[in-house]
Design a protein around this motif. Sequence first.
Motif, short mmCIF file in Angstrom:
data_model
loop_
_atom_site.label_atom_id
_atom_site.label_comp_id
_atom_site.label_asym_id
_atom_site.label_seq_id
_atom_site.Cartn_x
_atom_site.Cartn_y
_atom_site.Cartn_z
N TRP A 1 9.48 10.80 6.85
CA TRP A 1 9.32 10.54 5.41
C TRP A 1 10.55 9.79 4.87
O TRP A 1 10.40 8.83 4.11
CB TRP A 1 9.15 11.86 4.67
CG TRP A 1 9.04 11.68 3.18
CD1 TRP A 1 10.06 11.74 2.27
CD2 TRP A 1 7.85 11.40 2.43
NE1 TRP A 1 9.58 11.52 1.00
CE2 TRP A 1 8.24 11.31 1.07
CE3 TRP A 1 6.52 11.23 2.77
CZ2 TRP A 1 7.33 11.03 0.06
CZ3 TRP A 1 5.61 10.95 1.76
CH2 TRP A 1 6.00 10.86 0.43
N ASP A 2 11.74 10.22 5.27
CA ASP A 2 12.97 9.58 4.80
C ASP A 2 13.01 8.11 5.20
O ASP A 2 13.44 7.24 4.42
CB ASP A 2 14.19 10.30 5.35
CG ASP A 2 14.40 11.68 4.73
OD1 ASP A 2 13.82 11.93 3.66
OD2 ASP A 2 15.13 12.48 5.34
N ASN A 3 12.61 7.82 6.45
CA ASN A 3 12.62 6.44 6.92
C ASN A 3 11.63 5.59 6.13
O ASN A 3 11.94 4.44 5.76
CB ASN A 3 12.27 6.39 8.41
CG ASN A 3 13.38 6.95 9.28
OD1 ASN A 3 14.54 6.98 8.89
ND2 ASN A 3 13.02 7.42 10.48
N MET A 4 10.44 6.12 5.88
CA MET A 4 9.46 5.39 5.09
C MET A 4 9.98 5.14 3.69
O MET A 4 9.89 4.02 3.14
CB MET A 4 8.14 6.16 5.02
CG MET A 4 7.04 5.50 4.19
SD MET A 4 7.16 5.74 2.38
CE MET A 4 6.88 7.51 2.25
N LEU A 5 10.56 6.18 3.08
CA LEU A 5 11.03 6.08 1.70
C LEU A 5 12.17 5.07 1.57
O LEU A 5 12.24 4.32 0.59
CB LEU A 5 11.49 7.46 1.21
CG LEU A 5 11.67 7.62 -0.30
CD1 LEU A 5 10.34 7.42 -1.02
CD2 LEU A 5 12.22 9.00 -0.62
N ALA A 6 13.03 5.03 2.56
CA ALA A 6 14.14 4.07 2.53
C ALA A 6 13.62 2.64 2.57
O ALA A 6 14.11 1.76 1.84
CB ALA A 6 15.08 4.33 3.71
N LYS A 7 12.62 2.38 3.41
CA LYS A 7 12.03 1.05 3.49
C LYS A 7 11.26 0.71 2.21
O LYS A 7 11.29 -0.44 1.74
CB LYS A 7 11.10 0.96 4.70
CG LYS A 7 11.81 1.07 6.04
CD LYS A 7 12.71 -0.13 6.29
CE LYS A 7 13.30 -0.09 7.69
NZ LYS A 7 14.17 -1.27 7.97
N LEU A 8 10.57 1.71 1.66
CA LEU A 8 9.83 1.48 0.43
C LEU A 8 10.79 1.17 -0.72
O LEU A 8 10.50 0.29 -1.56
CB LEU A 8 8.98 2.70 0.09
CG LEU A 8 8.12 2.61 -1.18
CD1 LEU A 8 7.14 1.44 -1.09
CD2 LEU A 8 7.38 3.92 -1.43
N ARG A 9 11.92 1.86 -0.75
CA ARG A 9 12.91 1.60 -1.80
C ARG A 9 13.42 0.16 -1.72
O ARG A 9 13.58 -0.52 -2.74
CB ARG A 9 14.08 2.58 -1.68
CG ARG A 9 15.16 2.37 -2.74
CD ARG A 9 16.31 3.34 -2.57
NE ARG A 9 15.90 4.71 -2.81
CZ ARG A 9 15.82 5.26 -4.02
NH1 ARG A 9 16.12 4.54 -5.09
NH2 ARG A 9 15.44 6.52 -4.15
N ILE A 10 13.68 -0.31 -0.50
CA ILE A 10 14.14 -1.68 -0.31
C ILE A 10 13.09 -2.67 -0.83
O ILE A 10 13.41 -3.66 -1.51
CB ILE A 10 14.47 -1.95 1.16
CG1 ILE A 10 15.71 -1.15 1.59
CG2 ILE A 10 14.67 -3.44 1.43
CD1 ILE A 10 15.98 -1.17 3.07
N HIS A 11 11.83 -2.40 -0.51
CA HIS A 11 10.75 -3.28 -0.93
C HIS A 11 10.62 -3.30 -2.46
O HIS A 11 10.57 -4.38 -3.07
CB HIS A 11 9.43 -2.82 -0.30
CG HIS A 11 8.26 -3.67 -0.70
ND1 HIS A 11 7.96 -4.86 -0.08
CD2 HIS A 11 7.32 -3.51 -1.68
CE1 HIS A 11 6.89 -5.39 -0.64
NE2 HIS A 11 6.49 -4.58 -1.62
N GLU A 12 10.59 -2.12 -3.06
CA GLU A 12 10.42 -2.06 -4.52
C GLU A 12 11.65 -2.58 -5.25
O GLU A 12 11.54 -3.19 -6.32
CB GLU A 12 10.11 -0.63 -4.96
CG GLU A 12 8.83 -0.05 -4.37
CD GLU A 12 7.58 -0.86 -4.67
OE1 GLU A 12 7.61 -1.73 -5.58
OE2 GLU A 12 6.57 -0.65 -3.98
#
Length: 214
Positions: free
Chosen positions: A135-146
């Motif tokens: 979850w943390d890895n996904m969230l970190a990538k999503l944060r970069i995208h957003e």
Amino acid sequence: MAGSIIPGILGMNPFSSNIQSQQGTLSNSSTPINIGSNIIPFAGKRTIASVTKDWELPNPTNTPAITINGKTLAEAFAALNRLPQWGQGGGTLKTDPIPLGDTTDLDVKLYANLVLRLPTWTGYQAASKAAQNEWDNMLAKLRIHEQRHVDIAIEEANALASELIGKDINKIPSLVTNANATMLKRQRALDKDTDHGAKPGVPYGDVILDASIT
């Protein structure tokens, strides 16, 4: 399993952009409209001498929260995919109305209406370490995208602020409209190039979640 990321951009309105369903995904169908100042009639030429910006320092709105329920990562993944979008980032440019008068060398208040929203998983604390890491890895990538969506909004806001200087106030509506149209085009290009964040191996991509991890 890779998640299907929805654009997460703000076209014309931070919380109510027109969205339509197409082949299992959502796309922002808003067309650029004039959302600049409502200028009250005036006599004589009035020019813009300065612009007051609301995004310095950046002030994205983080609410309303995106809450994801589920005890397992698979349940969280399913909950994410029931949403219109996993996260949201971007902005909408707008100015305050210019009041009637004969004052020249005006200051225009320009708003970027920045928004950055990310999901919170209610089952995170009770999940396994492996599930938390995923979850943390996904969230970190999503944060970069957003965040890139937010950065695009800021870039266009800064460009508009510079362009407004020295212009007659009659130019404000068209300049704001054009800036929003340019922003929207760039936001859509980002999501196209990254498959809305899900494309692996590209900048602002790799937003995936392996729901098989327990």
